[in-house]
Design a protein around this motif. Structure first.
Motif, short mmCIF file in Angstrom:
data_model
loop_
_atom_site.label_atom_id
_atom_site.label_comp_id
_atom_site.label_asym_id
_atom_site.label_seq_id
_atom_site.Cartn_x
_atom_site.Cartn_y
_atom_site.Cartn_z
N THR A 228 10.87 13.07 -3.83
CA THR A 228 11.04 11.89 -4.69
C THR A 228 10.15 11.92 -5.95
O THR A 228 10.66 11.65 -7.05
CB THR A 228 10.84 10.60 -3.87
OG1 THR A 228 12.01 10.45 -3.06
CG2 THR A 228 10.69 9.36 -4.74
N ALA A 251 13.40 11.12 1.79
CA ALA A 251 14.07 10.19 2.71
C ALA A 251 13.14 9.75 3.84
O ALA A 251 12.13 10.40 4.12
CB ALA A 251 15.29 10.87 3.30
N TYR A 411 13.11 4.20 0.78
CA TYR A 411 14.11 5.26 0.73
C TYR A 411 15.46 4.74 1.23
O TYR A 411 15.51 3.79 2.01
CB TYR A 411 13.69 6.44 1.62
CG TYR A 411 12.44 7.14 1.16
CD1 TYR A 411 12.48 8.02 0.08
CD2 TYR A 411 11.24 6.94 1.82
CE1 TYR A 411 11.34 8.68 -0.34
CE2 TYR A 411 10.08 7.60 1.41
CZ TYR A 411 10.14 8.47 0.33
OH TYR A 411 9.01 9.12 -0.08
N SER A 458 15.81 7.50 -2.99
CA SER A 458 16.37 8.79 -2.57
C SER A 458 17.28 9.38 -3.64
O SER A 458 17.79 10.50 -3.46
CB SER A 458 17.14 8.63 -1.26
OG SER A 458 16.25 8.28 -0.22
#
Ligand code: NAD
Length: 500
Positions: A228, A251, A411, A458
């Protein structure tokens, strides 16, 4: 023996010229098995300029011919399936069946690209006004870039290259420097399939190469997959340089287990989805959320013996293994540190995978399976994407509490619910703010003619990977409004004034 790796430029293997290299490790032994060159800004710019030249003829080639290259490419991937799976496993460490799965999920996207002419055809309006027809066409963007992570060395490069190339673009592929060999081999197979030289350039590198892509004016679009923070960085820099960008990130996938769920099936699913590929999947389930104390206790009782049975080892093992090492010594260290933080913060470490050692592979990056119960949302092990073989159980009192936990998580890649109740499943699918949802299905990676993409932190940018969205991402739409005067009948001229 260490292998000297290359770039793949203009249909040939090219040695690195920057003098900078990165070691490619064997994660099972901790030994250096190769050296990959890290491209300089000049090397990257040169590869992009040559790709732009090659794209002119490729973009003008009709879509059916481009699709035929995909047909041949798909056939070659099938013929070389075992070899490609071995390449994946050798650098990543995942088991051979997992390596084959990696190639297979990429191949499925190539198969969809064999039907690209259908996806690329435009739209037409006959008689939009007197003598007026409108038509739209999908045209290639030019030179696009794919920047990919270590954890699917075949699948994600294929998700990027197949739709981008068949849409008439040239692509600069910058694979993970930890697992570069599969991309190099795929480039050779594409050449054998008939792709003209220069249309796919595999340029290896690190941040320097990536930044060169982001700042190069010729690059029209960037497709990124990785963690991320890097996804967010790449999206920001690419977008501020006027590029189209879609950047998929990390995630923390939750599975809700309702009291009416088949708990044996839920436990089997959690073990596969939590520990498969050592938990190094962006769709791995890392949080189990049983609803009710009784469900939680029963689930824990079913999980523990299953987790204890997991076999960890190298992909070359003659005995069957469930998962292999994690990718680097640093990853192992980080995962073990996070497990320690869970203990310090008061979570109940039911199974401790730290300090795992395998005879003959003492220097490999193996981590045993860990299982935590009574994890709380404020703990670091809940907040961080661990990306290792660690499953956390967070107990929820009610369905609404479990849903809220999932929705409050920053996420939003994948999630799942195990239940026998259709109303609950339907409610969950409708309300949850996550991109991919499984109902009694732990890893809901959509089939290749749907599309793949998460929500929230995400994914940054727009449109998903593969399927119809990929053709939209890799083409721009041009709409033509044409008037032919012979089509205008006497007195039939459209009176625009009358509309005022
Ligand atoms: P990563 O972010 O470290 O690296 C991804 C790519 O970015 C690599 O090619 C790398 O060379 C490059 N990179 C790394 N640091 C950079 C920097 N500072 N500047 C510019 N480029 C940089 O990710 P990884 O460790 O290779 O992959 C694991 C991550 O990818 C996990 O977070 C996982 O969840 C995520 N992932 C997401 C998806 C998805 O579709 N959402 C799929 C697979 C993996």
């Amino acid at each position: 023996m260490t292998t000297e790796l290359t770039h793949y430029i203009d249909g040939q293997h090219v040695k690195g010229g920057s003098g900078r290299f990165s070691d490619v490790m064997n994660p099972a032994t901790g030994e250096v098995q190769g050296r990959v060159p890290l491209a300089s800004v000049d090397e990257m710019n040169e590869a992009i300029a040559r790709a732009a030249e090659a794209q002119k003829a490729w973009g003008a080639t009709n879509p059916q011919r481009r699709a035929r290259v995909m047909m041949k490419f798909g056939q070659l991937i099938n013929e070389h399936m075992d070899e490609l799976a071995e390449l994946v496993s050798r650098e990543h460490g995942k088991t051979l069946p997992d390596g084959r799965g990696d190639v297979q999920r990429g191949l499925e996207v190539v198969e969809v690209c064999m039907g690209a002419p259908h996806m690329l055809k435009g739209e037409f309006t006959d008689d939009g006004g007197p003598g007026i027809d409108l038509y739209s066409m999908r045209q290639p963007l030019g030179v696009v870039a794919g920047i990919t992570p270590f954890n699917f060395p075949a699948m994600i490069p294929l998700w990027k290259m197949a739709p981008a190339l068949v849409s008439g673009n040239a692509m600069i592929l910058k694979p993970s420097e930890r697992c570069p060999s599969t991309s190099l081999r795929l480039a050779e197979l594409l050449k054998e399939a008939g792709l003209p030289d220069g249309v796919l350039q595999v340029v290896n590198g690190d941040k320097e190469a990536v930044d060169a892509i982001l700042d190069n004016e010729t690059i029209a679009a960037v497709g990124f997959v990785g963690s991320t923070p890097i996804a967010q960085y790449i999206y920001g820099r690419a977008a501020s340089n006027g590029k189209r960008a879609q950047c998929f990130g990390g995630a923390k996938n939750h599975m809700i287990i309702m009291p009416d769920a088949d708990l044996d099936k839920a436990a089997d699913a959690l073990v596969g989805a939590g520990y498969g590929a050592a938990g190094e999947r962006c769709m791995a389930i890392s949080v189990a959320v049983p609803v009710g104390e009784e469900t939680a206790d029963k689930l824990r009782d079913k999980l523990v013996p299953r987790i204890e049975k997991l076999r960890v080892g190298p992909y070359t093992s003659e005995d069957e293994v469930d998962y292999g090492p994690v990718i680097t010594a640093a990853a192992k260290e980080r995962i073990e540190r996070l497990i320690g933080s869970g203990v310090d913060e008061g979570a109940d470490l039911v199974i401790d995978g730290r300090g795992f050692s395998l005879q003959g592979y003492e220097d490999g990056y193996f981590v045993g399976p860990s299982f935590f119960d009574h994890v709380k949302p404020e703990m670091e092990i809940y907040r961080e994407e661990i990306f290792g073989p660690v499953l956390s159980q967070v107990r929820a009192g009610t369905y609404e509490e479990a849903l809220k936990l999932t929705m409050d998580n920053p996420y939003g890649n994948g999630t799942a619910i195990y239940t026998a109740d259709g109303d609950t499943a339907r409610d969950f699918a409708h309300r949850v703010n996550v991109g991919m949802v499984g109902i009694n299905f732990p890893i809901p990676v959509p089939l290749s003619y749907h599309t793949f993409g998460g929500w929230k932190k995400s994914a940054f940018g727009d449109l998903n990977q593969y399927g119809p969205d990929a053709f939209r991402f890799y083409t721009k739409t041009k709409t033509v409004t044409a008037r032919w005067f012979s089509g205008i009948k006497e007195g039939g001229e459209f009176n625009f004034k009358a509309m005022d």
